[in-house]
Design a protein around this motif. Structure first.
Motif, PDB file in Angstrom:
ATOM      1  N   PRO A 350      34.543  15.337 108.125  1.00 34.92           N
ATOM      2  CA  PRO A 350      33.018  14.391 108.292  1.00 34.92           C
ATOM      3  C   PRO A 350      32.245  15.139 108.661  1.00 34.92           C
ATOM      4  CG  PRO A 350      34.463  12.694 109.475  1.00 34.92           C
ATOM      5  CD  PRO A 350      35.486  13.998 108.499  1.00 34.92           C
ATOM      6  N   LEU A 351      32.714  16.278 110.317  1.00 33.11           N
ATOM      7  CA  LEU A 351      32.009  17.517 110.891  1.00 33.11           C
ATOM      8  C   LEU A 351      31.392  18.749 109.327  1.00 33.11           C
ATOM      9  CD1 LEU A 351      33.856  17.530 114.019  1.00 33.11           C
ATOM     10  CD2 LEU A 351      31.660  15.919 113.344  1.00 33.11           C
ATOM     11  N   PHE A 352      32.557  18.730 108.776  1.00 32.17           N
ATOM     12  CA  PHE A 352      32.140  19.827 108.465  1.00 32.17           C
ATOM     13  C   PHE A 352      31.204  19.524 107.262  1.00 32.17           C
ATOM     14  CE2 PHE A 352      36.702  21.789 108.551  1.00 32.17           C
ATOM     15  CZ  PHE A 352      36.518  22.487 109.637  1.00 32.17           C
ATOM     16  N   ILE A 353      30.658  18.761 106.214  1.00 31.22           N
ATOM     17  CA  ILE A 353      30.124  18.138 105.752  1.00 31.22           C
ATOM     18  C   ILE A 353      28.553  17.779 106.826  1.00 31.22           C
ATOM     19  CG2 ILE A 353      28.871  15.210 104.712  1.00 31.22           C
ATOM     20  CD1 ILE A 353      31.997  14.579 104.350  1.00 31.22           C
ATOM     21  N   MET A 354      28.754  17.543 107.361  1.00 27.66           N
ATOM     22  CA  MET A 354      27.378  18.071 108.155  1.00 27.66           C
ATOM     23  C   MET A 354      26.827  19.243 108.481  1.00 27.66           C
ATOM     24  SD  MET A 354      26.827  14.378 108.566  1.00 27.66           S
ATOM     25  CE  MET A 354      24.911  14.547 108.877  1.00 27.66           C
ATOM     26  N   ALA A 355      28.065  19.828 108.781  1.00 29.83           N
ATOM     27  CA  ALA A 355      26.845  20.899 108.862  1.00 29.83           C
ATOM     28  C   ALA A 355      26.890  21.552 107.541  1.00 29.83           C
ATOM     29  CB  ALA A 355      28.294  21.891 109.230  1.00 29.83           C
ATOM     30  N   VAL A 356      27.188  20.864 106.171  1.00 28.21           N
ATOM     31  CA  VAL A 356      26.949  21.787 105.194  1.00 28.21           C
ATOM     32  C   VAL A 356      25.384  21.204 104.993  1.00 28.21           C
ATOM     33  CG1 VAL A 356      27.361  21.776 102.326  1.00 28.21           C
ATOM     34  CG2 VAL A 356      29.321  21.838 104.399  1.00 28.21           C
ATOM     35  N   ALA A 357      25.190  20.028 105.217  1.00 32.06           N
ATOM     36  CA  ALA A 357      24.253  19.313 105.023  1.00 32.06           C
ATOM     37  C   ALA A 357      23.082  20.189 106.115  1.00 32.06           C
ATOM     38  CB  ALA A 357      24.174  17.459 105.291  1.00 32.06           C
ATOM     39  N   CYS A 358      23.264  20.005 107.162  1.00 30.33           N
ATOM     40  CA  CYS A 358      22.390  21.110 107.541  1.00 30.33           C
ATOM     41  C   CYS A 358      21.554  22.308 107.493  1.00 30.33           C
ATOM     42  CB  CYS A 358      22.887  21.232 108.978  1.00 30.33           C
ATOM     43  SG  CYS A 358      21.897  21.781 110.373  1.00 30.33           S
ATOM     44  N   ALA A 359      22.666  23.133 106.168  1.00 31.84           N
ATOM     45  CA  ALA A 359      22.535  23.891 105.752  1.00 31.84           C
ATOM     46  C   ALA A 359      21.746  23.660 104.634  1.00 31.84           C
ATOM     47  CB  ALA A 359      23.719  24.934 105.075  1.00 31.84           C
TER      48      ALA A 359
END
Length: 561
Positions: A350-359
């Protein structure tokens, strides 16, 4: 004519992004709920089998203290209660071990689906509807999350815990949730996670960082509420895991054993695969296959953006800082462990997915649609390939069952089947009709002349051999100091010098052109050993003599590896 001020507002119209998000939730449900009986009740996942067996031993009122402590109470009580409930209404015909294991998978699938929604809501709070739809898409199709949803273990529950802690943290630091309410939510969510597995304690870092950065209340007040959240989480743990109080020594002994396995101080066969693994690098190689290779590229840029905005104090993505900082610390912790199972990384998705979404969101704001459209197409294409590869394997028959069906049709009465040690799989049902003899190859016994003699004798006596996974043939040849004879053994087996010919191979993973993208060759072995191993069937065609086999075992080719 009615006054305009009294007229009812027009009904809200669903946006294209909203309609897409709804479709993504439906797709996520299909990907998680289809194929839950992927092993046809054979209990091929060893952790599921241990969990369900322990849950089946629970009884009311004097048998509520579990005797299995690798998982905490909720991991046992919830699937058992669900099995009892479904049996009471006639959906299940029994509440035995296979039924409890299936219920554990059903719970895992729904917990995973709830995590998709929590990830979507977090992205919606931080970004816009399109970015939230992308986050939901990544969560829906992530191979790591799809696989975890098909296992009746605790990974999907921990993913939900991290997703909910992240959502509460974003709203808490953003002052949408007051300190008392945040403390209550943190305590209940973390307590639920601890009720599943003690590993959830690592994610207490999220509320710790959140209360540190919260803008309301004094420091003393904030840490008072943090302490209250900690007390609540411990109370939930003790309420759901009674063995901590009623059988503390057994629980402590299990924690000491599990800790030794993690650190590598306890010698167990299931960590042999990590021999020679490089800390951090090994874990980094797993992330592209738990998410997808294209999306994984954007994790680091997303982390940098969050850190930069947290330092500057501007931009809503800074609200992710407590969750992502906790995730990085957790990643550093597990990267230093000897045991490097991918299940340790799954709660970070979930944290990795949010980082991708942020980028992705930042890319659109800086460069607009000119770059965002091709980037989106690339991410979607990559994730669809890997998501469908993972979900699709659960719709095909398990390779171990297919291999056993083949053996039953070809073996003769009284034949001897050679199997590798500590493997899950054949022989299955029907062996008694053939008066089948089963001999275990002494592959992980201590090296020496006695082992070589026993191995040669077993090989000479066999009619058939099954290799049910990569667990030994991909690992033991590289452990030259401990098992110096294994490289020569497998070299002689594959080349046919031991008299055995490869007759059939069975694989439920993707075949054809797409198979070149399958990460199974470099992924950690539990990515495939539990649910999709490649199985090999050998037949003793040449009937080599024991002395010839002994000579071939000692004839290790130069450069064998």
């Amino acid at each position: 004519m009615a006054d305009a001020s009294t007229q009812a507002p027009p009904p809200a119209r669903m946006t294209a992004a909203g309609a897409l998000t709804l479709l993504l939730f439906l797709a996520a449900a299909v990907f998680r709920l289809r194929g839950l009986s992927w092993d046809e009740g054979m209990m091929f996942h060893p952790d599921e089998r241990n969990l369900a067996t322990a849950a089946a031993r629970l009884s009311w009122p004097d048998g509520l203290v579990p005797d299995f402590h690798a998982y905490n109470g909720l991991a046992l009580f919830l699937p058992r209660l669900l099995a009892e409930a479904l049996a009471s209404v006639g959906i299940l015909g029994a509440t035995g071990v296979p039924e409890i294991a299936w219920c554990a998978r059903l719970l895992s699938a729904f917990l995973s689906l709830a995590a998709v929604f929590a990830i979507y809501r977090t992205a919606r709070d931080l970004f816009d509807e399109e970015t939230a739809a992308l986050a939901a898409f990544l969560a829906a199709f992530s191979p790591g999350l799809v696989q975890a949803a098909h296992f009746g273990t605790t990974e999907s529950g921990l993913v939900l815990v991290v997703s909910l802690l992240m959502l509460v943290s974003v709203r808490h630091v953003g002052t949408q949730i007051a300190n008392p309410s945040a403390a209550l939510l943190y305590g209940l969510i973390l307590g639920f996670g601890l009720g599943l597995k003690t590993t959830a304690a690592a994610f207490a870092l999220i509320p710790i960082f959140s209360f540190s950065l919260a803008r309301t209340g004094t420091m003393v007040q904030r840490f008072g509420w943090l302490a209250a959240a900690g007390v609540l989480s411990v109370l939930v743990l003790l309420a759901t895991t009674p063995q901590i109080l009623l059988n503390p020594q057994a629980y402590l002994d299990t924690m000491i054993f599990e800790g030794g396995v993690v650190r590598g101080t306890v010698d167990v066969f299931w960590t042999y695969q990590f021999h020679g693994a490089t800390n951090v690098l090994f874990e980094l190689r797993q992330i592209p296959w738990l998410l997808d290779p294209v999306s994984a590229v954007f994790i680091v840029p997303g982390l940098i953006i969050v850190a930069w905005q947290a330092v500057r104090g501007g931009g809503r993505p800074r609200l992710l800082f407590p969750a992502l900082a906790a995730g990085l610390i957790y990643f550093g912790l597990v990267s230093g462990w000897h045991a490097k199972f991918i299940r340790y990384l799954v709660p970070l998705l979930p944290l990795f997915i949010m980082a991708v979404a942020c980028a992705w969101f930042a890319t659109g704001r800086k460069w607009g649609l000119a770059l965002r459209r091709p980037l989106t197409a690339l991410i979607v294409f990559s994730m669809l390939i890997y998501g469908f590869m993972q979900a699709g394997l659960y719709l095909r028959r398990d390779s171990r069952i297919s291999a056993w069906t083949f053996l039953l049709a070809n073996m003769q009465k009284g034949d001897t089947l050679l199997v590798e040690p500590v493997e899950v799989g054949p022989p299955l049902g029907g062996a008694e009709k053939l008066s089948l003899r089963v001999a275990v190859l002494p592959l992980i016994e201590p090296s020496g002349p006695a082992k070589m003699e026993t191995l040669a004798g077993v090989l000479a006596s066999g009619d058939w051999m099954i290799i049910a996974s990569r667990r030994h043939h991909r690992v033991l040849p590289h452990m030259r100091a401990r098992f110096p004879e294994m490289c020569g053994y497998y070299d002689a087996l594959w080349s046919g010098r031991l008299g055995y010919e490869l007759l059939e191979r069975f694989n439920r993973r993707a075949q054809g052109v797409v198979s070149v993208l399958d990460p199974v060759a470099i992924a950690e072995e539990t990515f495939s050993v539990f649910d999709s191993p490649e199985v090999f069937i050998f037949r003793n065609a040449r009937r080599a003599r024991m002395e010839d086999i002994r000579r071939e075992l000692g004839n290790v080719p130069p450069g064998c590896r």
